[in-house]
Design a protein around this motif. Structure first.
Motif, PDB file in Angstrom:
ATOM      1  N   UNK A  79       0.842  -1.204   0.000  1.00 23.41           N
ATOM      2  CA  UNK A  79       0.000   0.000   0.000  1.00 23.41           C
ATOM      3  C   UNK A  79       0.875   1.251   0.000  1.00 23.41           C
ATOM      4  N   UNK A  80       1.917   1.260   0.822  1.00 24.37           N
ATOM      5  CA  UNK A  80       2.826   2.421   0.869  1.00 24.37           C
ATOM      6  C   UNK A  80       3.619   2.516  -0.430  1.00 24.37           C
ATOM      7  N   UNK A  81       4.068   1.377  -0.951  1.00 28.22           N
ATOM      8  CA  UNK A  81       4.850   1.363  -2.199  1.00 28.22           C
ATOM      9  C   UNK A  81       4.032   1.930  -3.359  1.00 28.22           C
ATOM     10  N   UNK A  82       2.729   1.646  -3.379  1.00 31.61           N
ATOM     11  CA  UNK A  82       1.865   2.190  -4.439  1.00 31.61           C
ATOM     12  C   UNK A  82       1.881   3.720  -4.435  1.00 31.61           C
ATOM     13  N   UNK A  83       2.032   4.311  -3.257  1.00 35.17           N
ATOM     14  CA  UNK A  83       2.057   5.772  -3.142  1.00 35.17           C
ATOM     15  C   UNK A  83       3.409   6.348  -3.545  1.00 35.17           C
ATOM     16  N   UNK A  84       4.496   5.723  -3.099  1.00 35.60           N
ATOM     17  CA  UNK A  84       5.821   6.354  -3.215  1.00 35.60           C
ATOM     18  C   UNK A  84       6.617   5.923  -4.440  1.00 35.60           C
ATOM     19  N   UNK A  85       6.098   4.977  -5.219  1.00 37.46           N
ATOM     20  CA  UNK A  85       6.770   4.606  -6.466  1.00 37.46           C
ATOM     21  C   UNK A  85       8.077   3.876  -6.262  1.00 37.46           C
ATOM     22  N   UNK A  86       9.170   4.448  -6.778  1.00 37.01           N
ATOM     23  CA  UNK A  86      10.440   3.726  -6.785  1.00 37.01           C
ATOM     24  C   UNK A  86      11.276   3.928  -5.514  1.00 37.01           C
ATOM     25  N   UNK A  87      10.709   4.556  -4.487  1.00 37.74           N
ATOM     26  CA  UNK A  87      11.412   4.684  -3.207  1.00 37.74           C
ATOM     27  C   UNK A  87      11.388   3.311  -2.526  1.00 37.74           C
ATOM     28  N   UNK A  88      12.530   2.828  -2.022  1.00 38.84           N
ATOM     29  CA  UNK A  88      12.534   1.519  -1.353  1.00 38.84           C
ATOM     30  C   UNK A  88      11.624   1.521  -0.121  1.00 38.84           C
ATOM     31  N   UNK A  89      10.783   0.487   0.005  1.00 41.34           N
ATOM     32  CA  UNK A  89       9.911   0.341   1.166  1.00 41.34           C
ATOM     33  C   UNK A  89      10.204  -1.014   1.800  1.00 41.34           C
ATOM     34  N   UNK A  90      10.509  -1.001   3.091  1.00 42.47           N
ATOM     35  CA  UNK A  90      10.875  -2.203   3.838  1.00 42.47           C
ATOM     36  C   UNK A  90       9.883  -2.405   4.972  1.00 42.47           C
ATOM     37  N   UNK A  91       9.525  -3.655   5.218  1.00 42.41           N
ATOM     38  CA  UNK A  91       8.621  -3.969   6.317  1.00 42.41           C
ATOM     39  C   UNK A  91       9.382  -4.449   7.537  1.00 42.41           C
ATOM     40  N   UNK A  92       8.814  -4.173   8.723  1.00 45.74           N
ATOM     41  CA  UNK A  92       9.415  -4.650   9.964  1.00 45.74           C
ATOM     42  C   UNK A  92       8.324  -5.038  10.956  1.00 45.74           C
ATOM     43  N   UNK A  93       8.553  -6.145  11.627  1.00 45.70           N
ATOM     44  CA  UNK A  93       7.736  -6.558  12.765  1.00 45.70           C
ATOM     45  C   UNK A  93       8.580  -6.312  14.005  1.00 45.70           C
ATOM     46  N   UNK A  94       8.089  -5.475  14.895  1.00 42.31           N
ATOM     47  CA  UNK A  94       8.843  -5.120  16.088  1.00 42.31           C
ATOM     48  C   UNK A  94       8.129  -5.716  17.300  1.00 42.31           C
ATOM     49  N   UNK A  95       8.740  -6.741  17.895  1.00 40.62           N
ATOM     50  CA  UNK A  95       8.145  -7.410  19.055  1.00 40.62           C
ATOM     51  C   UNK A  95       8.656  -6.748  20.326  1.00 40.62           C
TER      52      UNK A  95
END
Length: 148
Positions: A79-95
């Motif tokens: 969803x975020x990548x669809x907005x920002x295009x070619x900017x790298x988007x990384x996911x994180x799970x923070x426990x």
């Protein structure tokens, strides 16, 4: 919150959905979509199959299969990548309250980093290489993902 080279947006609504994104961190190197979880037990990556069967990665916390959490982060990343295009988007799970080992412990599965708050903070601070205009990207992301 915004510092030189780092901006963090908290608790953002996903348009057209009841869901939200816990945190979006914007660095010179890219954008991080962070899902914070308060789970007991030790997070670990369990890998099944491989040679004769398809390789399957499972996220376990204690004995619970929490693989669906990875799927959720990947959807938010898209969803975020669809907005920002070619900017790298990384996911994180923070426990937050998990039982992390003294040495090591952090890992990634299907491109999603699994770690604890202090480790995540250090990773974000190190994201200084890149050409993302943090202030401009923060405005763009904040305009699309309103505060929940």
């Amino acid at each position: 919150m915004a510092a030189d080279g780092l901006a963090v947006l908290h608790d953002r609504r996903i348009p057209g959905s009841k869901a939200n994104i816990d945190h979006i961190a914007i660095t010179a190197g890219g954008i991080w979509v962070i899902d914070a979880k308060r789970y007991k037990g030790r997070p670990e990556l369990k890998i099944e199959g491989g040679i004769l069967r398809p390789r399957v990665e499972k996220l376990l916390v204690g004995r619970r299969d929490c693989t669906k959490l990875v799927d959720g982060v990947l959807k938010q990343v898209d969803i975020v990548r669809d907005l920002v295009g070619d900017v790298p988007v990384t996911g994180a799970l923070c426990f937050i309250e998990a039982d992390w080992p003294l040495i090591g412990g952090a890992f990634s599965t299907r491109g999603v980093h699994v770690l604890w708050p202090k480790r995540l903070g250090n990773v974000l601070i190190e994201q200084t290489v890149g050409n993302v205009d943090v202030a401009r990207m923060r405005e763009l992301v904040a305009a699309r993902f309103k505060s929940a």
